[in-house]
Write an enzyme that holds these catalytic residues in place. Structure first.
Site, PDB file in Angstrom:
ATOM      1  N   ARG A  12       0.840  -1.198   0.000  1.00 29.04           N
ATOM      2  CA  ARG A  12       0.000   0.000   0.000  1.00 29.04           C
ATOM      3  C   ARG A  12       0.877   1.251   0.000  1.00 29.04           C
ATOM      4  NH1 ARG A  12      -3.779   2.695   4.660  1.00 29.04           N
ATOM      5  NH2 ARG A  12      -4.881   4.130   3.265  1.00 29.04           N
ATOM      6  N   HIS A  13       0.389   2.302  -0.650  1.00 32.18           N
ATOM      7  CA  HIS A  13       1.111   3.577  -0.724  1.00 32.18           C
ATOM      8  C   HIS A  13       1.263   4.237   0.647  1.00 32.18           C
ATOM      9  CE1 HIS A  13      -2.570   5.841   0.056  1.00 32.18           C
ATOM     10  NE2 HIS A  13      -3.177   4.998  -0.778  1.00 32.18           N
ATOM     11  N   ARG A  62       0.178   8.907  -5.632  1.00 30.64           N
ATOM     12  CA  ARG A  62       0.573   8.407  -4.314  1.00 30.64           C
ATOM     13  C   ARG A  62       1.206   7.023  -4.416  1.00 30.64           C
ATOM     14  NH1 ARG A  62      -5.089   8.685  -4.571  1.00 30.64           N
ATOM     15  NH2 ARG A  62      -6.316   6.835  -3.967  1.00 30.64           N
ATOM     16  N   GLU A  86      -7.175   2.486  -7.038  1.00 34.09           N
ATOM     17  CA  GLU A  86      -8.159   2.264  -5.981  1.00 34.09           C
ATOM     18  C   GLU A  86      -9.555   2.208  -6.582  1.00 34.09           C
ATOM     19  OE1 GLU A  86      -9.183   0.914  -3.449  1.00 34.09           O
ATOM     20  OE2 GLU A  86      -8.271   2.071  -1.805  1.00 34.09           O
ATOM     21  N   HIS A 154      -3.432   0.283  -3.537  1.00 36.90           N
ATOM     22  CA  HIS A 154      -4.247   1.002  -2.554  1.00 36.90           C
ATOM     23  C   HIS A 154      -4.974   0.003  -1.665  1.00 36.90           C
ATOM     24  CE1 HIS A 154      -3.679   4.501  -5.267  1.00 36.90           C
ATOM     25  NE2 HIS A 154      -3.734   3.556  -6.192  1.00 36.90           N
TER      26      HIS A 154
END
Length: 213
Positions: A12-13, A62, A86, A154
């Site tokens: 995940r970012h 991101r 996402e 995401h």
């Protein structure tokens, strides 16, 4: 596929301002905070030790900027794929949970119960899972037999992907805990396909030694 010893690490970012404000981001292109950049750098130093063979990322910045911290340290370039974005959440994007509940009470209640719902007129979780799983499968096919793929994406999209790839019924995907910023989950080979080896991890995986291996 999974009988060849390949590994998929779903990362995940880092933190964004909307994460801090607890706003639904969806596909809104929100940048990392300074703290988020720091998270990505710390995690990248760990993940570089795994010597990934390929890095693919959502094209939202991101995720792109998180991936960049890893590709600076390894001899691998990142491939951007919008299929790794996402969940698109339409009119929910930019709102907090309390704002969503006030404006879309029926949708919000359905979502909380785990029912299929197009949040804000956006995507179903099953649609997100389909595009994520397809993108990951295509990337995995390009790996060497014992290769490691890092997927930078995401939280919600990763949960959908894990649920689909390990064969969980859609209504149980919510049983997978949320990923913290810049934490990751690891899928590896099992006798019946992919299995979840690590979830919401922030340290390098340790070998499993014992009766459950």
């Amino acid at each position: 596929m999974s009988d060849k010893g390949r590994r998929v690490l779903l990362w995940r970012h880092g933190q964004t301002t909307w994460n801090v404000e607890r706003r639904f981001q969806g596909q809104t292109d929100i940048p990392l905070t300074e703290a988020g950049i720091g998270q990505a750098r710390r995690s990248a130093r760990l993940l570089a030790a795994l010597r990934p063979d390929a890095v693919v990322a959502s094209d939202l910045r991101r995720a792109v900027d998180t991936a960049a911290e890893l590709t600076r340290l390894v001899d691998v370039s990142v491939t951007l794929d919008p299929a790794l974005r996402e969940t698109y959440a339409g009119d929910w994007q930019g709102l907090t949970n309390s704002e969503i509940e006030a404006r879309f009470p029926e949708q919000f209640a359905m979502w909380r119960r785990g029912e299929p719902v197009r949040r804000g007129g956006g995507e179903l979780e099953s649609e997100v899972a389909d595009r994520m799983a397809t993108a990951i499968a295509l990337a995995v096919e390009k790996l060497p037999d014992d290769g490691t793929l890092v997927v930078v994406s995401h939280g919600g999209a990763i949960r959908c992907a894990i649920g689909a790839l390990i064969g969980l019924p859609r209504e149980t995907w919510g049983s997978l805990g949320a990923l913290s910023n810049c934490c990751w989950s690891v899928l590896g080979p099992g006798a019946r396909g992919w299995r979840l080896l690590e979830h919401n991890a922030g340290t390098l995986p340790e070998p499993v030694i014992g009766d459950d291996d």
